[in-house]
Design an enzyme around this catalytic site. Structure first.
Site, mmCIF file in Angstrom:
data_model
loop_
_atom_site.group_PDB
_atom_site.id
_atom_site.type_symbol
_atom_site.label_atom_id
_atom_site.label_comp_id
_atom_site.label_asym_id
_atom_site.label_seq_id
_atom_site.Cartn_x
_atom_site.Cartn_y
_atom_site.Cartn_z
ATOM 1 N N GLU A 1 30.473 -51.985 -12.880
ATOM 2 C CA GLU A 1 29.556 -51.123 -12.153
ATOM 3 C C GLU A 1 28.282 -50.888 -12.958
ATOM 4 O OE1 GLU A 1 32.663 -48.729 -9.326
ATOM 5 O OE2 GLU A 1 32.332 -47.925 -11.308
ATOM 6 N N CYS B 1 21.933 -47.560 -16.051
ATOM 7 C CA CYS B 1 23.124 -47.385 -16.883
ATOM 8 C C CYS B 1 23.922 -48.687 -16.811
ATOM 9 C CB CYS B 1 23.929 -46.197 -16.350
ATOM 10 S SG CYS B 1 25.397 -45.865 -17.313
ATOM 11 N N CYS C 1 37.945 -50.872 -21.171
ATOM 12 C CA CYS C 1 37.629 -50.400 -22.519
ATOM 13 C C CYS C 1 38.912 -50.400 -23.337
ATOM 14 C CB CYS C 1 37.052 -48.979 -22.440
ATOM 15 S SG CYS C 1 36.392 -48.372 -24.004
ATOM 16 N N CYS D 1 39.749 -42.637 -24.322
ATOM 17 C CA CYS D 1 39.301 -41.240 -24.340
ATOM 18 C C CYS D 1 39.907 -40.540 -23.126
ATOM 19 C CB CYS D 1 37.782 -41.174 -24.319
ATOM 20 S SG CYS D 1 37.056 -42.105 -25.692
ATOM 21 N N CYS E 1 37.942 -39.806 -19.753
ATOM 22 C CA CYS E 1 37.081 -40.869 -19.200
ATOM 23 C C CYS E 1 37.867 -41.780 -18.258
ATOM 24 C CB CYS E 1 36.485 -41.691 -20.345
ATOM 25 S SG CYS E 1 35.566 -43.134 -19.796
ATOM 26 N N GLU F 1 32.803 -49.979 -24.588
ATOM 27 C CA GLU F 1 32.279 -49.499 -25.871
ATOM 28 C C GLU F 1 31.322 -50.576 -26.411
ATOM 29 O OE1 GLU F 1 32.094 -46.826 -28.041
ATOM 30 O OE2 GLU F 1 30.885 -48.350 -29.040
ATOM 31 N N SER G 1 29.129 -40.019 -28.570
ATOM 32 C CA SER G 1 30.072 -39.235 -27.770
ATOM 33 C C SER G 1 30.828 -38.311 -28.717
ATOM 34 C CB SER G 1 31.059 -40.169 -27.056
ATOM 35 O OG SER G 1 30.402 -40.853 -26.029
ATOM 36 N N PHE G 2 30.271 -37.145 -28.963
ATOM 37 C CA PHE G 2 30.816 -36.266 -29.993
ATOM 38 C C PHE G 2 31.994 -35.450 -29.446
ATOM 39 C CE2 PHE G 2 30.554 -33.349 -33.636
ATOM 40 C CZ PHE G 2 30.394 -34.290 -34.632
ATOM 41 N N HIS G 3 31.696 -34.590 -28.497
ATOM 42 C CA HIS G 3 32.697 -33.936 -27.636
ATOM 43 C C HIS G 3 33.646 -32.924 -28.269
ATOM 44 C CE1 HIS G 3 31.148 -36.690 -24.757
ATOM 45 N NE2 HIS G 3 31.899 -37.716 -25.080
ATOM 46 N N ASN H 1 32.750 -34.648 -15.242
ATOM 47 C CA ASN H 1 32.860 -35.197 -13.886
ATOM 48 C C ASN H 1 34.308 -35.549 -13.610
ATOM 49 O OD1 ASN H 1 30.012 -35.157 -13.262
ATOM 50 N ND2 ASN H 1 29.815 -36.776 -14.794
ATOM 51 N N CYS I 1 28.670 -40.031 -14.865
ATOM 52 C CA CYS I 1 29.234 -40.412 -16.161
ATOM 53 C C CYS I 1 30.744 -40.326 -16.139
ATOM 54 C CB CYS I 1 28.803 -39.452 -17.260
ATOM 55 S SG CYS I 1 27.075 -39.292 -17.463
HETATM 56 N N1 SAH Z 1 31.844 -46.110 -24.628
HETATM 57 C C1 SAH Z 1 30.608 -45.473 -24.872
HETATM 58 C C2 SAH Z 1 29.646 -45.541 -23.702
HETATM 59 C C3 SAH Z 1 30.223 -45.303 -22.322
HETATM 60 S S1 SAH Z 1 30.677 -43.686 -21.901
HETATM 61 C C4 SAH Z 1 30.832 -44.057 -25.292
HETATM 62 O O1 SAH Z 1 31.950 -43.583 -25.215
HETATM 63 O O2 SAH Z 1 29.871 -43.427 -25.739
HETATM 64 C C5 SAH Z 1 29.154 -42.880 -21.578
HETATM 65 C C6 SAH Z 1 29.191 -41.358 -21.698
HETATM 66 O O3 SAH Z 1 29.905 -40.754 -20.614
HETATM 67 C C7 SAH Z 1 29.909 -40.920 -22.957
HETATM 68 O O4 SAH Z 1 29.243 -39.889 -23.613
HETATM 69 C C8 SAH Z 1 31.224 -40.440 -22.416
HETATM 70 O O5 SAH Z 1 31.812 -39.588 -23.320
HETATM 71 C C9 SAH Z 1 30.804 -39.794 -21.126
HETATM 72 N N2 SAH Z 1 31.911 -39.555 -20.210
HETATM 73 C C10 SAH Z 1 33.023 -40.265 -20.066
HETATM 74 N N3 SAH Z 1 33.833 -39.725 -19.110
HETATM 75 C C11 SAH Z 1 33.178 -38.647 -18.640
HETATM 76 C C12 SAH Z 1 33.483 -37.703 -17.605
HETATM 77 N N4 SAH Z 1 34.587 -37.798 -16.877
HETATM 78 N N5 SAH Z 1 32.589 -36.738 -17.358
HETATM 79 C C13 SAH Z 1 31.425 -36.681 -18.068
HETATM 80 N N6 SAH Z 1 31.100 -37.539 -19.028
HETATM 81 C C14 SAH Z 1 31.950 -38.536 -19.317
HETATM 82 FE FE1 SF4 Z 2 35.648 -46.212 -23.605
HETATM 83 FE FE2 SF4 Z 2 33.428 -44.652 -23.864
HETATM 84 FE FE3 SF4 Z 2 35.254 -44.172 -21.923
HETATM 85 FE FE4 SF4 Z 2 35.858 -43.690 -24.470
HETATM 86 S S1 SF4 Z 2 34.261 -42.638 -23.270
HETATM 87 S S2 SF4 Z 2 37.201 -44.721 -22.966
HETATM 88 S S3 SF4 Z 2 34.798 -45.352 -25.509
HETATM 89 S S4 SF4 Z 2 33.980 -45.992 -22.117
#
Ligand code: SAH
Ligand code: SF4
Length: 399
Positions: free
Chosen positions: A120, A133, A140, A144, A147, A200, A253-255, A332, A375
């Site tokens: 996508e 994007c 992946c 996480c 995600c 990633e 992606s600190f979180h 989201n 996202c």
């Molecule tokens: N793998 C990379 C890039 C893709 S994710 C990474 O992890 O940074 C892109 C962004 O979307 C990241 O910051 C990720 O943490 C965030 N993300 C993933 N799932 C999400 C969700 N359900 N709601 C909001 N942000 C999310």
């Molecule tokens: Fe992969 Fe980024 Fe999603 Fe983590 S947040 S599972 S690294 S796409």
């Protein structure tokens, strides 16, 4: 050749030495090759070595500056040479399978790549810019827990051609290739790229680098490296290479603000923890001559959203002296997701604490939620259709 004058450029009268037979495995796709690689394949298939560099320059501009997909349109190359090129090479980008447009103008494309896989791509229009994007992998390897992409196993890395092909596909759809002779339009519909789609990017480093080099090339798509942001979950050993070899903006992606919580949300933290990550981040802006690092922080109700978290985040950034801005992302939801979004009041309070400490703390507006384009909601539709909700829940560890 510079912009605006392809038809006046000299027509070549080459001695044609191209072999007439097709390379094994079909035509060679030129999209995604570095200039050096393109030069090699041209020579390998009969372009005289002396001319190869110039031919690369010409073909490169046709493909990346003018968006041409057909050798017959490359009018500054001799007709016979164009015909020979066409026998051996192709100019191919991923095919759009479907396109959805959200009520807010966000466009989500499902594109098909070799092997029948799908990824996508999301286009997000804003007032003064437009961001694409881009995905770097099908699925992946990381998992996480918040995600949606993370619930899909890695199928394969995208090639450089498939990555830059997403940008070319979007320019096709936005009808944004320049017309020779027309005045240069400074406000581009597609002005920024974020590597925040599926996958990633730092686990597909070489292809991502080659594709971004093409996006930045001054004789092609011409996006400044300041308009390209790579988001990583924290592949620490690749961060210095990103600075050296790509030099784009970095988002992380600190979180979470403790290893205990980050181990769960972003499991790569078990390999490279917060301290190791912060050390790598601290050197990035200088090494890449780029601006502040974007800390992405997804707001999960009751998990990582307390005032203490906000204060710990500030302390970490200060302790490591990282030039930073903090992008708060309202979570989201997706089917079977094990978390809830923090309330708007909570998100605002969190942002306020950070802002008062002197850091920018924008709250990301979710875009394209109605079409599952926001996202973390990306996952190929075929995968989604194939799996029942139960299966998805089981994979997310809830079953
Ligand atoms: N793998 C990379 C890039 C893709 S994710 C990474 O992890 O940074 C892109 C962004 O979307 C990241 O910051 C990720 O943490 C965030 N993300 C993933 N799932 C999400 C969700 N359900 N709601 C909001 N942000 C999310
Ligand atoms: Fe992969 Fe980024 Fe999603 Fe983590 S947040 S599972 S690294 S796409």
């Amino acid at each position: 050749m510079t912009a605006g004058a392809p038809k006046n450029a000299p027509v070549t009268q080459d001695v044609l030495t191209l072999p007439r037979k097709l390379p094994e495995g079909g035509k060679i796709n030129l999209v995604g090759l570095t200039r050096e690689k393109m030069r090699e394949v041209l020579i390998e298939h009969g372009t005289p070595e002396k001319q190869a560099k110039m031919r690369v320059g010409q073909i490169w501009q046709w493909i990346y500056q003018w968006g041409v997909r057909d050798f017959s349109e490359m009018t500054n190359l001799a007709k016979a040479y164009r015909a020979e090129l066409d026998k051996v090479f192709s100019i191919e980008i991923p095919e759009v399978v479907s396109k959805q447009v959200s009520a807010d103008g966000t466009r989500k494309y499902l594109v098909k790549i070799a092997g029948g896989h799908e990824v996508e791509v999301v286009y997000i229009p804003e007032e003064d810019r437009g961001t694409l994007c881009v995905s770097s992998q099908v699925g992946c390897t990381l998992t996480c827990s918040f995600c949606h992409t993370g619930t899909q196993k890695l199928v394969r890395n995208l090639t450089a051609g498939e990555i830059i092909g997403q940008v070319m596909m979007a320019r096709d759809d936005l009808e944004e290739w320049p017309t020779p002779g027309a005045p240069k339009d400074e406000t581009r519909l597609l002005s920024n790229i974020v590597l925040m789609g599926m996958g990633e990017p730092l686990y597909n480093f070489d292809n991502v680098r080659d594709a971004m080099k093409i996006a930045m090339d001054a004789e092609g798509i011409q996006l400044s490296r300041r308009r390209i942001t790579l988001s990583t979950s924290g592949v620490v050993p690749e961060i210095a290479r990103t600075a050296e070899e790509i030099g784009c903006q970095l988002a992380i992606s600190f979180h979470a603000t403790t290893d205990e919580v980050r181990d769960v949300l972003v499991p790569i933290n078990k390999r490279w923890n917060i301290d190791a990550l912060c050390q790598a981040l601290a050197t990035y802006p200088k090494a890449s001559n780029s601006e502040r690092i974007t800390f992405e922080y997804v707001m999960l109700d009751g998990v990582n959203d307390t005032d203490e978290d906000a204060h710990r985040l500030i302390a970490l950034i200060r302790q490591h002296n990282i030039p930073a801005k903090i992008n708060l992302i309202p979570f989201n939801e997706w089917p079977g997701a094990p978390y809830k979004r923090s309330s708007n009041n909570r998100i605002r309070k969190f942002a306020d604490i950070i802002y008062k400490a002197g850091f920018a703390s924008p709250i990301r507006t979710p875009r394209g939620e109605d079409i599952m384009a926001a996202c973390g909601q990306l996952k190929s539709a075929t995968e989604r259709a194939r799996k029942s909700k139960k299966q998805i829940e089981a994979e997310a560890g809830l079953g």
